[in-house]
Design an enzyme around this catalytic site. Sequence first.
Site, PDB file in Angstrom:
ATOM      1  N   GLU A 178       0.863  -1.096   0.140  1.00 43.75           N
ATOM      2  CA  GLU A 178      -0.026   0.033   0.124  1.00 43.75           C
ATOM      3  C   GLU A 178       0.971   1.329  -0.008  1.00 43.75           C
ATOM      4  OE1 GLU A 178      -3.040  -0.153   2.933  1.00 43.75           O
ATOM      5  OE2 GLU A 178      -4.177  -1.724   1.749  1.00 43.75           O
ATOM      6  N   GLU A 376      -5.562  -8.319  -0.869  1.00 40.45           N
ATOM      7  CA  GLU A 376      -6.345  -7.969   0.531  1.00 40.45           C
ATOM      8  C   GLU A 376      -7.646  -7.834   0.027  1.00 40.45           C
ATOM      9  OE1 GLU A 376      -4.777  -5.198   3.070  1.00 40.45           O
ATOM     10  OE2 GLU A 376      -2.721  -5.948   2.614  1.00 40.45           O
TER      11      GLU A 376
HETATM   12  C1  BG6 Z   1      -4.438  -2.827   4.655  1.00 42.67           C
HETATM   13  C2  BG6 Z   1      -2.775  -3.169   5.025  1.00 42.67           C
HETATM   14  O1  BG6 Z   1      -4.349  -1.098   4.808  1.00 42.67           O
HETATM   15  O2  BG6 Z   1      -5.562  -2.927   5.475  1.00 42.67           O
HETATM   16  C3  BG6 Z   1      -3.103  -4.122   6.353  1.00 42.67           C
HETATM   17  O3  BG6 Z   1      -2.120  -3.631   4.354  1.00 42.67           O
HETATM   18  C4  BG6 Z   1      -4.232  -3.839   7.284  1.00 42.67           C
HETATM   19  O4  BG6 Z   1      -1.897  -4.246   7.187  1.00 42.67           O
HETATM   20  C5  BG6 Z   1      -5.590  -4.135   6.370  1.00 42.67           C
HETATM   21  O5  BG6 Z   1      -4.276  -4.665   8.507  1.00 42.67           O
HETATM   22  C6  BG6 Z   1      -6.798  -3.685   7.108  1.00 42.67           C
HETATM   23  O6  BG6 Z   1      -6.766  -2.625   7.906  1.00 42.67           O
HETATM   24  P1  BG6 Z   1      -7.056  -2.588   9.333  1.00 42.67           P
HETATM   25  O7  BG6 Z   1      -6.730  -1.314   9.932  1.00 42.67           O
HETATM   26  O8  BG6 Z   1      -8.431  -3.229   9.515  1.00 42.67           O
HETATM   27  O9  BG6 Z   1      -6.161  -3.756   9.968  1.00 42.67           O
END
Ligand code: BG6
Length: 478
Positions: A178, A376
């Site tokens: 990211e 993700e």
């Molecule tokens: C992304 C990141 O921003 O989203 C992760 O690459 C992160 O590291 C994931 O954990 C979800 O975000 P959060 O804040 O809900 O953990």
Amino acid sequence: MKEMSLPKDFLWGGAVAAHQVEGGWDQGGKGVSIADVLTGGAHGVSRVITDGVQPGNHYPNHQAVEFYARYKEDVALFAEMGFKCFRTSIAWTRIFPNGDEHEPNEAGLQFYDDLFDELLKYGIEPVITLSHFEMPYHLVKAYGGWANRQVVDFFVRFSDVVMTRYQHKVKYWMTFNEINNQRNWQYPLFGYCCSGVVFTEHANPEQLMYQVMHHQFVASAKVVKRGREINPAFQIGCMIAMVPIYPFSCHPDDVLLAQTAMHQRYVFSDVQMRGAWPAYALKEWAQKGYQIVMHPDDAQTLREGCCDYIGFSYYMSAAVHAQASGVEDPITGFDGVVPNPHVKASDWGWQIDPVGLRYVLNDLYERYEKPLFIVENGFGAIDKPNADGTIEDDYRIDYLRAHIEEMKKAVTLDGVALMGYTPWGCLDCVSFTTGQYNKRYGFIHVDKHDDGSGTFARSKKKSFAWYQQVIASNGAVL
Ligand code: BG6
């Protein structure tokens, strides 16, 4: 209608990052990373960046979910779900505890050898991010993070060491997780996690952000080039957070505002996929009088180090309204963001939009015509166990099912080349933005809570069996 089949070699799996699962923050010779100086927060309560590790603070990443000690048990569960791949990162501080050493830490290298062997034993391909919000803290204190060009060389050295060591075990790599979060330079956590820089502490934060970006683009390109020399079969991707920005209406001002906002996202993939800064960025610098320092051979380096694929995260979409311009959204960082009345939001305000996933798959594929990888996607929620401890996370199943359906349409109806799908936080882990345990994404529950209680015991949620049959049927049974 014909069966909408995904390719046979589609990489189903799950994703985490080293600092969010491993724990063992001071084990095996590991150094202090930037994640180790971040306190736990909550929704609406910011995580604090402390000056080193200060006694009395709660640092959730120090223990995380003890993957460092329990990875064999977790990998066995991933295998039981049928994972074809597993995305994690290599903690830079396990390999170079301070970041500027010349010789790597053998104990750290051995840990990832063992982890990759364990994955490969079950036929699970490691998908490795080289930098996922966990650079050595020493590089921040002594060098100023990625604002300092010397960090390029340190990162290239680290990458060279691990790509060489694991050349026969890891085929899929990504450079910076990211990388575009730091475009949201107004919020300290984002710049700090991407590059070890709190931009608001500097005189010209936006100009500095572009300088940092340039350093990371050069570093990424050098790593891609070096990786191809080490093993020409490597697939090395970039990784962006993809939040599509829709115009709130068809009013031309809304449409233009959305297009301009998307430049702030595309500039990252444009440079890493096309190998040069785009015209709109150069014009912005000229208008604002920004001077970005570049070395004479940087243009060639960028040209020669284009990535092979685009890894991206997708959680939500956003909408902008020209009349709301002037106010920046704390979640997406964009100007003029307004709620989209056509979608719902999670408890953390993330707007849930499965069709948006099909939209971005098409958008990215048309723009670059390179393979994509959804590395993700997922639903952060508070899971409430039944009296017998079981967790029926139908809300998570619903979220994932809806997104997979749209993903399938993008591949089978629209012709998008998609390598795989790794939902975020397949194993419950520490939230990046809030540092919470209770914001959970996993198919595997971890008994650990924000009040400090818990045994770290693993158990299967309802979504575990659901995802197992999704993978077994290659996405046909949802
Ligand atoms: C992304 C990141 O921003 O989203 C992760 O690459 C992160 O590291 C994931 O954990 C979800 O975000 P959060 O804040 O809900 O953990």
